[in-house]
Design a protein around this motif. Structure first.
Motif, PDB file in Angstrom:
ATOM      1  N   ARG A  36       0.847  -1.191   0.000  1.00  0.00           N
ATOM      2  CA  ARG A  36       0.000   0.000   0.000  1.00  0.00           C
ATOM      3  C   ARG A  36       0.885   1.244   0.000  1.00  0.00           C
ATOM      4  NH1 ARG A  36      -3.334  -0.709   4.908  1.00  0.00           N
ATOM      5  NH2 ARG A  36      -3.699  -2.711   3.884  1.00  0.00           N
ATOM      6  N   ASP A  37       1.912   1.176   0.830  1.00  0.00           N
ATOM      7  CA  ASP A  37       2.857   2.272   0.910  1.00  0.00           C
ATOM      8  C   ASP A  37       3.567   2.482  -0.435  1.00  0.00           C
ATOM      9  OD1 ASP A  37       3.544   4.100   2.860  1.00  0.00           O
ATOM     10  OD2 ASP A  37       5.561   3.229   3.056  1.00  0.00           O
ATOM     11  N   GLY A  38       3.946   1.367  -1.057  1.00  0.00           N
ATOM     12  CA  GLY A  38       4.602   1.428  -2.360  1.00  0.00           C
ATOM     13  C   GLY A  38       3.705   2.066  -3.402  1.00  0.00           C
ATOM     14  N   HIS A  39       2.424   1.674  -3.403  1.00  0.00           N
ATOM     15  CA  HIS A  39       1.475   2.270  -4.352  1.00  0.00           C
ATOM     16  C   HIS A  39       1.363   3.774  -4.117  1.00  0.00           C
ATOM     17  CE1 HIS A  39      -0.727  -1.760  -5.311  1.00  0.00           C
ATOM     18  NE2 HIS A  39       0.347  -1.575  -6.034  1.00  0.00           N
ATOM     19  N   ARG A  40       1.351   4.148  -2.833  1.00  0.00           N
ATOM     20  CA  ARG A  40       1.257   5.573  -2.508  1.00  0.00           C
ATOM     21  C   ARG A  40       2.454   6.336  -3.097  1.00  0.00           C
ATOM     22  NH1 ARG A  40       3.581   8.455   0.960  1.00  0.00           N
ATOM     23  NH2 ARG A  40       4.518   6.694   2.028  1.00  0.00           N
ATOM     24  N   ILE A  41       3.643   5.745  -2.928  1.00  0.00           N
ATOM     25  CA  ILE A  41       4.845   6.383  -3.471  1.00  0.00           C
ATOM     26  C   ILE A  41       4.741   6.513  -4.990  1.00  0.00           C
ATOM     27  CG2 ILE A  41       7.350   6.171  -3.756  1.00  0.00           C
ATOM     28  CD1 ILE A  41       7.372   4.591  -1.102  1.00  0.00           C
ATOM     29  N   MET A  42       4.289   5.442  -5.637  1.00  0.00           N
ATOM     30  CA  MET A  42       4.182   5.459  -7.100  1.00  0.00           C
ATOM     31  C   MET A  42       3.183   6.520  -7.563  1.00  0.00           C
ATOM     32  SD  MET A  42       6.268   3.165  -8.202  1.00  0.00           S
ATOM     33  CE  MET A  42       5.811   3.036  -9.919  1.00  0.00           C
ATOM     34  N   ILE A  43       2.087   6.649  -6.840  1.00  0.00           N
ATOM     35  CA  ILE A  43       1.063   7.619  -7.234  1.00  0.00           C
ATOM     36  C   ILE A  43       1.596   9.034  -7.064  1.00  0.00           C
ATOM     37  CG2 ILE A  43      -1.205   8.552  -6.635  1.00  0.00           C
ATOM     38  CD1 ILE A  43      -1.840   5.597  -5.691  1.00  0.00           C
ATOM     39  N   GLU A  44       2.260   9.267  -5.940  1.00  0.00           N
ATOM     40  CA  GLU A  44       2.821  10.604  -5.711  1.00  0.00           C
ATOM     41  C   GLU A  44       3.829  10.948  -6.800  1.00  0.00           C
ATOM     42  OE1 GLU A  44       4.378  10.546  -1.770  1.00  0.00           O
ATOM     43  OE2 GLU A  44       2.383  10.608  -0.857  1.00  0.00           O
ATOM     44  N   GLN A  45       4.581   9.953  -7.212  1.00  0.00           N
ATOM     45  CA  GLN A  45       5.595  10.162  -8.228  1.00  0.00           C
ATOM     46  C   GLN A  45       4.960  10.540  -9.560  1.00  0.00           C
ATOM     47  OE1 GLN A  45       8.349  10.136  -6.824  1.00  0.00           O
ATOM     48  NE2 GLN A  45       9.573  10.710  -8.584  1.00  0.00           N
ATOM     49  N   ALA A  46       3.849   9.884  -9.863  1.00  0.00           N
ATOM     50  CA  ALA A  46       3.153  10.172 -11.110  1.00  0.00           C
ATOM     51  C   ALA A  46       2.398  11.493 -10.971  1.00  0.00           C
ATOM     52  CB  ALA A  46       2.171   9.056 -11.414  1.00  0.00           C
TER      53      ALA A  46
END
Lengths: 418, 466
Positions: free
Chosen positions: B456-466
């Motif tokens: 979940r944390d990883g997805h959050r990072i990916m979304i913020e990055q995008a």
């Protein structure tokens, strides 16, 4: 059980004021009771019954046969040197007593020093003690010679636990196998304590005809009194080493004389069942196999590593047989499993999941290379009589690299397909 | 225990994919194929938090005391005002509850005895273009029922999905049997598929169950205009993420849509009957349920009304969803929008003397280090919420891959996420994974690591990055 629980709760130390005491208390408490923690609800609501305590304990259980035989063989080798009770079962009480007198201090020092450091670091980190040392601590006595000076052992364990594991962040983060780090420390810092022919036979100042054994109070005082009650055979300080006994290990003999010279001293069944000199726990192959199968079948150790290491040993042994220019090269490839620490190494040391390669393909490479490099050192290198310690530590260093290549390839494949 | 790779007869000429890796967790409390008739649920809620990618504080257009019909607008997203959320039932709005930082947590409706529906004017599918259809779905509040992978977002209206995936079976512990759920609504399902076919540039993929002796429902096997793929293998073969991975993997910039069977039914019903029909069939399952059965209700049902009738013991945990990936619900909370299952299990907050050494529980396990596991042959096990050990660093290797039938290295991915290495995360396949896919890794982990939370944390990072 309720009363024990109550008692534990009563003596619980303050975590903040006395962190060291608390981490000791916690480790004992969680040993007696699985905590009542429930899943937090941010992930799975149920969890497997398996935890690291049980996982590590299974490795220890797998080593118990080797311990039992190790104790007996310490005594047996001692009496072979004296020329007394040379039948395996004769003088069993003396052999067990001598074995316990030698092994127990080693075991206690290992656990006290090793767990002591674990407690210190656990309290510094404010976490519960990690179970990693259970396995390392069970392995270390088995790979030491029976007469290892205890102060050397203590320094070696301190080195292995502090510099080999805790500086990297503790269990799960270390690069090298902790048990083997302890051994390699002794090997390079105090080579006389762990090499040559003499160290594998315990209870003597040196191995030469006419030398009498060093019996202390435990032998002549404690155990002789007990044996007296039962009317069993007793330790006699007047015994001395018989003519012609060398205490040389099969590998040492093979180095000069090849396999024929070995079989003149030890029969192949001696070597298989383990009534030969060597590190405490390495000699009995069937018992190691028994424990090894336990951890392979329960899925605790990865069979890929063991199988590929066996292939590596057999293949390189076979190639050396073809080549055959030195006496060691002529040892038939299958007899390489009978001598030295190969079996202990590939079942219990190489399979340590933390220091081994972590990908399936990597495990095949890692195990195979341990087999090959171990054999190279054993057969070709004149300086080191046995190769598994160095081979495993060497491949421990390369395991992250192997994984790196496999993962990079995996990543490239995914990014390319995109 | 083992999975024979014999092709069932009913698969006939269709494509079948065998998945050998995974683990079926067999626990007590399976729902019987019958309905509860003594549970009356009064309140229903729409929870913005169920829909990912929606702003935390949407604009609520109703007030306390307003009377709404099923299909009436409740709130819309402030950033994407076209995203409209409608009432699943008719009745009176009784509460607009806020959560942390003033976010809207629930809009609660007290349902009428008899649900009345707002009537819509659904367009004719044969002559409609995609744009008009999308506008209609948005207007009718059907759009949020669709999830866009990666990350399970409410889809962007301008993005045409590569493909659409629907898994018609759930292999999770005690999951609802979709063949039973869909009984009598076959027409709605086909209509829903027809609608979805208009929305993608690719295909609509249907994942079918090939584990059972008998064929799945005709609604699935005889569905028209879709690509059918059968899957045979243990859990998580029913997870749509696993099915996507094996039929048409998500590539770099691809977006695909996923839908649950019941969401397709709601969409289909709109085009069949011109109403917003949020009926749901929910399996009430678990060891702590007296006589586990199914329940006919509506989306967002009040959990407390459900459990009042049927729990054995007050000391239990109520989960919306399954035991692996569901969410704990307290008294007065509501079922999540996409769940078709409630699981109620024992809390395991007791000390077990030497529990790690001498196994005293007969709870499910992956490990062969328990003697009873060698002889368990699919027996239904007890279960509780104890963690059975404390959290440790990652130690074991090579086990997680055995319960994840994807070409992914789960532990390496977890470590990349913990290190915050975005390139590595992407390369290791973070975009292909949903939390539920990693649930089994988390379940078997002897170090008690929280894979789903890390992902979940990883997805959050990916979304913020995008």
């Amino acid at each position: 059980m309720k009363r024990i629980l109550k008692y534990f709760k009563k003596i619980e130390p303050d975590k903040l004021k006395k962190p060291l005491l608390f981490s000791m208390w916690e480790s004992f408490f969680t040993f007696f009771f699985v905590p009542k923690d429930t899943t937090s609800g941010i992930g799975t609501h149920i969890k497997d019954r398996m935890d690291l305590k049980r996982l590590m304990t299974f490795v220890v259980i797998g080593l118990i046969p080797a311990y039992i035989f190790g104790i007996y063989n310490i005594g047996h080798q001692h009496f072979l040197a004296l020329g007394q009770f040379t039948d395996l079962s004769a003088g069993w009480n003396l052999k067990i007593a001598h074995g316990i007198i030698k092994l127990l201090p080693i075991f206690v020092v290992t656990m006290v020093i090793g767990l002591g450091w674990e407690f210190v670091f656990a309290s510094k980190k404010g976490e519960g003690i990690e179970e990693g040392f259970l396995v390392s601590g069970a392995l270390i006595p088995l790979i030491m010679p029976p007469d290892i000076p205890l102060w050397i052992l203590a320094i070696a364990i301190t080195f292995a636990v502090v510099l080999g594991k805790e500086v990297f962040g503790g269990t799960g983060m270390n690069i090298w196998n902790v048990a083997l780090l302890a051994r390699i420390f002794v090997f390079f810092a105090y080579p006389l304590a762990i090499s040559g022919d003499e160290v594998w036979i315990s209870g003597f100042d040196k191995i030469a005809a006419g030398v009498s054994p060093n019996y202390g109070w435990f032998h002549t005082g404690l155990f002789n009194t007990i044996f007296d009650w039962f009317g069993w055979a007793k330790f006699d300080p007047g015994w001395s080493i018989v003519d012609g006994f060398t205490g040389a290990t099969p590998l040492a003999i093979a180095k000069d004389g090849g396999w024929d010279a070995v079989t003149q001293v030890y029969s192949t069944s001696d070597m298989l069942w383990g009534t030969i000199p060597g590190s405490i726990g390495e000699t009995s192959k069937p018992l190691l196999l028994l424990g090894g199968l336990l951890i392979l079948l329960t899925g605790i150790a990865d069979w890929r590593i063991t199988i590929s290491a066996i292939i590596g040993i057999a293949l390189s042994g076979f190639i050396f047989n073809m080549w055959g220019i030195t006496p060691l090269m002529t040892i038939p490839w299958y007899y390489h499993f009978y001598i030295g620490g190969a079996v202990l190494a590939i079942f219990f040391m190489a399979t340590d999941p933390v220091t081994a390669s972590s990908t399936f393909r990597g495990k095949w490479i890692y195990g195979f290379m341990i087999g090959v490099i171990g054999m190279l050192i054993r057969v070709i290198n004149p300086a080191y009589p046995e190769g598994w310690m160095l081979a495993i530590l060497f491949m421990n260093s390369f395991a992250p690299l192997i994984d790196h290549f496999i993962i990079s390839k995996h990543i490239k494949k995914r990014l390319k397909s995109e | 225990m083992f999975n024979s790779n014999k092709k069932p007869d009913y698969v006939a000429g269709n494509k079948i994919i065998y998945l050998n890796r995974g683990l079926n967790i067999n626990i007590k409390g399976k729902a019987k194929k019958a309905y509860f008739d003594d549970i009356e649920i009064k309140n229903y809620a729409v929870q913005p938090g169920n829909f990912r990618g929606v702003v935390p504080i949407p604009k609520v257009v109703v007030e306390n005391g307003d009377i709404v019909k099923s299909g009436d607008l409740l709130f819309f997203d402030k950033k994407r005002p076209e995203l409209k959320f409608v009432a699943p039932v008719s009745g009176k709005v009784i509460a607009i509850r806020r959560g942390s930082r003033r976010s809207i947590k629930q809009v609660v409706i007290e349902a009428d005895e008899k649900i009345s529906y707002k009537s819509f004017n659904s367009p004719d599918l044969n002559s409609i273009d995609r744009e008009t259809l999308v506008d209609f779905l948005l207007e009718a509040g059907l759009w949020p029922l669709i999830r866009q992978r990666p990350y399970d977002f409410v889809p962007d209206k301008d993005i045409v999905p590569q493909n659409i995936f629907i898994s018609t079976f759930d292999t999770a512990p005690l999951a609802a049997d979709m063949n039973f759920v869909i009984e009598g609504r076959e027409k709605d399902f086909q209509k829903g598929l027809d609608v979805l076919n208009k929305l993608t540039s690719g295909k609509v993929f249907l994942g079918l169950d090939a584990n059972k002796d008998s064929a799945p429902s005709d609604a699935f096997t005889k569905a028209k205009g879709v690509e059918k793929t059968y899957f045979r293998g243990p859990h998580p073969s029913g997870n749509v993420g696993i099915q996507i991975h094996h039929t048409a993997p998500i590539k770099a910039e691809d977006k695909v849509w996923i839908l649950g069977v019941q969401e397709v039914l709601t969409i289909g019903a709109m085009f069949e009957n011109n109403i917003y029909d949020a009926r749901r069939v929910i399996a009430i399952t678990g060891d702590e349920v007296i006589d586990a059965k199914y329940l006919k209700t509506y989306m967002g049902a009040d959990v407390s009304d459900t459990v009042k009738v049927c729990i054995k013991n007050i000391k239990c945990r109520v989960i919306s969803g399954n035991v692996l990936a569901g969410e704990t619900k307290m008294f007065g909370e509501y079922l999540n929008a996409f769940d078709s299952q409630v699981t109620i299990i024992k809390e395991g907050d007791d000390y077990v003397p030497f529990g790690w050494l001498i196994s005293q529980k007969k709870t499910p396990t992956f490990w062969k280090a328990f003697l009873d596991q060698w002889f368990s042959f699919g027996k239904e096990m007890d279960v509780d919420t104890n963690t059975n050990g404390q959290k440790r660093a990652f130690v074991a290797t090579g086990i997680y891959e055995k319960v994840l039938p994807m070409d992914i290295y789960p532990v390496h991915l977890m470590k990349a996420i913990l290190a915050g290495d975005i390139e590595q995360m992407e390369g290791l396949g973070i975009n292909e994974l949903a939390e539920e896919d990693l649930a089994l890794c988390e379940f078997i982990c002897p170090s008690k690591q929280e894979f789903q939370a890390i992902l979940r944390d990883g997805h959050r990072i990916m979304i913020e990055q995008a």
